[in-house]
Design a protein around this motif. Structure first.
Motif, PDB file in Angstrom:
ATOM      1  N   PRO A 244       0.871  -1.387  -0.015  1.00 25.34           N
ATOM      2  CA  PRO A 244      -0.146  -0.086   0.024  1.00 25.34           C
ATOM      3  C   PRO A 244       0.870   1.223   0.015  1.00 25.34           C
ATOM      4  N   SER A 245       0.454   2.232  -0.676  1.00 24.31           N
ATOM      5  CA  SER A 245       1.296   3.383  -0.640  1.00 24.31           C
ATOM      6  C   SER A 245       0.088   4.640  -0.829  1.00 24.31           C
ATOM      7  N   GLU A 246       0.890   5.873  -0.566  1.00 17.96           N
ATOM      8  CA  GLU A 246       0.175   6.961  -0.386  1.00 17.96           C
ATOM      9  C   GLU A 246      -0.434   7.436  -1.640  1.00 17.96           C
ATOM     10  N   PRO A 247      -1.452   7.769  -2.058  1.00 26.10           N
ATOM     11  CA  PRO A 247      -1.993   8.353  -3.416  1.00 26.10           C
ATOM     12  C   PRO A 247      -1.013   9.364  -4.115  1.00 26.10           C
ATOM     13  N   SER A 248      -0.301  10.087  -3.359  1.00 24.39           N
ATOM     14  CA  SER A 248       0.641  11.077  -4.049  1.00 24.39           C
ATOM     15  C   SER A 248       1.805  10.297  -4.364  1.00 24.39           C
ATOM     16  N   VAL A 251       0.674   8.685  -7.934  1.00 16.71           N
ATOM     17  CA  VAL A 251       0.333   9.757  -8.953  1.00 16.71           C
ATOM     18  C   VAL A 251       1.751  10.087  -9.387  1.00 16.71           C
ATOM     19  N   ARG A 252       2.906  10.153  -8.525  1.00 19.97           N
ATOM     20  CA  ARG A 252       4.121  10.547  -8.982  1.00 19.97           C
ATOM     21  C   ARG A 252       4.720   9.431  -9.798  1.00 19.97           C
ATOM     22  N   GLU A 253       4.568   8.377  -9.344  1.00 17.83           N
ATOM     23  CA  GLU A 253       5.401   7.214  -9.880  1.00 17.83           C
ATOM     24  C   GLU A 253       4.677   6.945 -11.165  1.00 17.83           C
ATOM     25  N   ALA A 254       3.253   7.105 -11.522  1.00 14.61           N
ATOM     26  CA  ALA A 254       2.719   7.027 -12.827  1.00 14.61           C
ATOM     27  C   ALA A 254       3.244   7.977 -13.677  1.00 14.61           C
ATOM     28  N   LEU A 255       3.274   9.435 -13.223  1.00 16.78           N
ATOM     29  CA  LEU A 255       3.659  10.415 -14.245  1.00 16.78           C
ATOM     30  C   LEU A 255       5.245  10.155 -14.344  1.00 16.78           C
ATOM     31  N   LEU A 339      -5.790  14.635  -9.362  1.00 15.23           N
ATOM     32  CA  LEU A 339      -5.221  13.291  -9.510  1.00 15.23           C
ATOM     33  C   LEU A 339      -5.009  12.611  -8.195  1.00 15.23           C
ATOM     34  N   GLU A 340      -4.701  13.353  -7.153  1.00 16.43           N
ATOM     35  CA  GLU A 340      -4.339  12.725  -5.883  1.00 16.43           C
ATOM     36  C   GLU A 340      -5.723  12.379  -5.277  1.00 16.43           C
ATOM     37  N   LEU A 342      -8.716  11.824  -6.720  1.00 14.73           N
ATOM     38  CA  LEU A 342      -9.352  10.768  -7.570  1.00 14.73           C
ATOM     39  C   LEU A 342      -8.571   9.223  -6.981  1.00 14.73           C
ATOM     40  N   VAL A 343      -7.208   9.355  -7.097  1.00  8.77           N
ATOM     41  CA  VAL A 343      -6.500   8.027  -6.668  1.00  8.77           C
ATOM     42  C   VAL A 343      -6.966   7.786  -5.133  1.00  8.77           C
ATOM     43  N   ALA A 344      -6.810   8.558  -4.294  1.00  3.77           N
ATOM     44  CA  ALA A 344      -7.112   8.281  -2.953  1.00  3.77           C
ATOM     45  C   ALA A 344      -8.552   7.668  -2.818  1.00  3.77           C
ATOM     46  N   LEU A 345      -9.830   8.381  -3.530  1.00  2.00           N
ATOM     47  CA  LEU A 345     -10.934   7.984  -3.699  1.00  2.00           C
ATOM     48  C   LEU A 345     -11.030   6.348  -4.150  1.00  2.00           C
ATOM     49  N   LEU A 346     -10.339   6.145  -5.277  1.00  2.00           N
ATOM     50  CA  LEU A 346     -10.236   4.934  -5.876  1.00  2.00           C
ATOM     51  C   LEU A 346      -9.435   3.717  -4.907  1.00  2.00           C
ATOM     52  N   SER A 347      -8.641   4.193  -4.219  1.00  2.00           N
ATOM     53  CA  SER A 347      -7.694   3.398  -3.338  1.00  2.00           C
ATOM     54  C   SER A 347      -8.441   2.842  -2.165  1.00  2.00           C
ATOM     55  N   ARG A 348      -9.231   3.853  -1.378  1.00  2.00           N
ATOM     56  CA  ARG A 348      -9.762   4.000  -0.189  1.00  2.00           C
ATOM     57  C   ARG A 348     -11.288   3.051  -0.390  1.00  2.00           C
ATOM     58  N   ASP A 349     -12.131   3.528  -1.499  1.00  2.00           N
ATOM     59  CA  ASP A 349     -13.508   2.993  -1.553  1.00  2.00           C
ATOM     60  C   ASP A 349     -13.754   2.016  -2.426  1.00  2.00           C
ATOM     61  N   TRP A 350     -12.684   1.519  -3.180  1.00  2.00           N
ATOM     62  CA  TRP A 350     -12.795   0.365  -4.397  1.00  2.00           C
ATOM     63  C   TRP A 350     -11.703  -0.512  -4.427  1.00  2.00           C
ATOM     64  N   ARG A 351     -12.222  -1.744  -5.013  1.00  2.00           N
ATOM     65  CA  ARG A 351     -11.317  -2.798  -5.183  1.00  2.00           C
ATOM     66  C   ARG A 351     -11.226  -2.625  -6.674  1.00  2.00           C
ATOM     67  N   VAL A 352      -9.987  -2.467  -7.249  1.00  2.00           N
ATOM     68  CA  VAL A 352      -9.815  -1.963  -8.586  1.00  2.00           C
ATOM     69  C   VAL A 352      -9.057  -3.235  -9.401  1.00  2.00           C
ATOM     70  N   SER A 353      -9.649  -3.976 -10.479  1.00  2.00           N
ATOM     71  CA  SER A 353      -9.033  -5.183 -11.228  1.00  2.00           C
ATOM     72  C   SER A 353      -8.894  -4.512 -12.620  1.00  2.00           C
ATOM     73  N   VAL A 354      -7.932  -4.936 -13.341  1.00  2.00           N
ATOM     74  CA  VAL A 354      -7.721  -4.280 -14.780  1.00  2.00           C
ATOM     75  C   VAL A 354      -7.385  -5.542 -15.582  1.00  2.00           C
ATOM     76  N   THR A 355      -8.130  -5.692 -16.724  1.00  2.00           N
ATOM     77  CA  THR A 355      -7.766  -6.493 -17.800  1.00  2.00           C
ATOM     78  C   THR A 355      -7.503  -5.818 -19.096  1.00  2.00           C
ATOM     79  N   HIS A 356      -6.414  -6.405 -19.652  1.00  2.00           N
ATOM     80  CA  HIS A 356      -6.174  -5.569 -20.957  1.00  2.00           C
ATOM     81  C   HIS A 356      -5.268  -6.699 -22.126  1.00  2.00           C
ATOM     82  N   ASP A 357      -5.121  -6.120 -23.138  1.00  2.00           N
ATOM     83  CA  ASP A 357      -4.606  -7.392 -24.225  1.00  2.00           C
ATOM     84  C   ASP A 357      -3.212  -7.152 -24.473  1.00  2.00           C
TER      85      ASP A 357
END
Length: 386
Positions: A244-248, A251-255, A339-340, A342-357
């Motif tokens: 687990p990491s801070e939302p900030s 965001v910084r690592e994604a950028l 961005l922080e 939004l990422v905080a909301l997504l990390s706190r309130d939701w379990r996120v799974s991603v599928t891609h090709d």
């Protein structure tokens, strides 16, 4: 841990990445310019140290050259930043509902991120009482020109026909706002980014040039912020076992890994040496923030998603997600804050799974995420559970 390079890059970015060997970091590229991946050299160019390069702005480039003068660019940037900041602060409480409505339970990216930002910033982009046909025009511009791969979805004749309809409508609105400004006896508080562009520009400025500045704002907000959100979500979803990491940090690592603004062009003012390579005013310098952010001499595990590296703050030198110097993105602070949140909301309130090709990033003027599907499942007690 999955390496981001598991998804191959393509196009010009692939060529520059193939040429970069980690030691020769300023070189003449097969693309026809001089690529700069050395962090110190990149900072010298972007900061225009000793006025070594022609003063220019990527944001204000238009069909005539560069919109200006510089004082007008500064005034527009400051007014836009203040307007967006006030809006973001006032609407922060709307984000949880917006995420639940727009992204859950399933969303298709990166378009979902762009459309969420469009919805959140709608009143900033165009005030609610603007003519309905203008709102439809802005939405159509996003669909046809801002979304990743949008231009490929429409034929050339269709794009030209749309352009002939959309741009005159925006020019007419610019002229109408200018007349309204004159009738009021001077500028008042801007209500949207159209007002910002009109109020802060020379009264004699070509309305067509004002439209181009406004479109730059549209691409920089809906496009860039939406893509950066997409990269953050993509990395969270493809690294479910990360600590687990801070939302900030996320965001910084994604950028860092996937800077949306991945290439900056500049022209030397004079013959000079840059990172061991001789350049002249005939050369085109290409500062590649993607390679600066992955320089093995400045980052440990440069190709891996390691948000914990940001626990000690922002490192000096090798991090340029918004450019540097006089033409640094004016809205960088507001962008990161949104961005922080939004990422905080997504990390706190939701379990996120991603599928891609397994596709790579979508490389263009902006570096957009690959196509992926995100599934959001509410955590216990999540406000998004309905």
């Amino acid at each position: 841990m999955e390496s981001p390079r598991a998804h191959a890059v393509n196009g010009p970015l692939a060529l520059l990445q193939a040429e970069f060997d980690g030691t020769r970091d300023v070189w003449r590229s097969a693309m026809g310019g001089v690529c700069v991946a050395n962090p110190e050299a990149a900072r010298a160019v972007m900061g225009n140290r000793h006025e070594a390069v022609a003063d220019t702005s990527d944001f204000y480039q238009n069909r005539h050259g560069v919109f200006g003068p510089r004082s007008v660019q500064v005034a527009i940037g400051r007014a836009a930043r203040d307007l967006i900041r006030r809006h973001v602060d006032a609407r922060r409480e709307d984000l949880a509902r917006l995420v639940a409505d727009r992204l859950a339970p399933r969303s298709e990216w990166p378009d979902a991120g762009n459309l969420l930002v469009l919805q959140h910033l709608r009143d900033v982009l165009l005030r609610p009482d603007a003519p309905a046909h203008l709102h439809r025009t802005v939405e159509a511009i996003v669909a046809r020109a801002v979304l990743a791969g949008a231009r490929r979805r429409h034929s050339l004749p269709s794009r030209l026909l749309f352009r002939r309809r959309a741009l005159p409508a925006l020019r007419t609105e610019m002229s109408a706002r200018r007349e309204d400004q004159r009738s009021r006896g001077g500028p008042s508080e801007p209500r949207d980014l159209v007002d910002v562009v009109v109020y802060e520009s020379d009264p004699a400025a070509d309305p067509g040039d004002l439209v181009e500045v406004y479109l730059s704002f549209l691409f920089a907000t809906v496009g860039s912020i939406g893509f950066a959100l997409g990269w953050s979500l993509y990395l969270l979803g493809t690294h479910p076992n990360s600590a687990p990491s801070e939302p900030s940090w996320t965001v910084r690592e994604a950028l860092r890994l996937w800077p949306v603004a991945w290439l900056f062009a500049r022209t030397p003012n004079r013959e000079q040496e840059l990172g061991g390579t001789r350049v002249t005013p005939r050369d085109r310098l290409m500062v590649c923030s993607y390679l600066v952010h992955r320089h093995p001499g400045h980052w440990e595990r440069p190709d891996e998603f390691v948000p914990q590296r940001w626990a000690k703050g922002v490192p000096d030198g090798a991090y340029l997600p918004f450019g540097l110097g006089p033409h640094t993105c004016a809205g960088a602070t507001v962008t990161v804050r949104l961005l922080e949140d939004l990422v905080a909301l997504l990390s706190r309130d939701w379990r996120v799974s991603v599928t891609h090709d397994g596709g790579g990033p979508q490389v263009g003027p902006a570096l957009a995420p690959p196509r992926f599907t995100a599934v959001l499942s509410p955590n216990d007690g999540c406000p998004g559970r309905r």
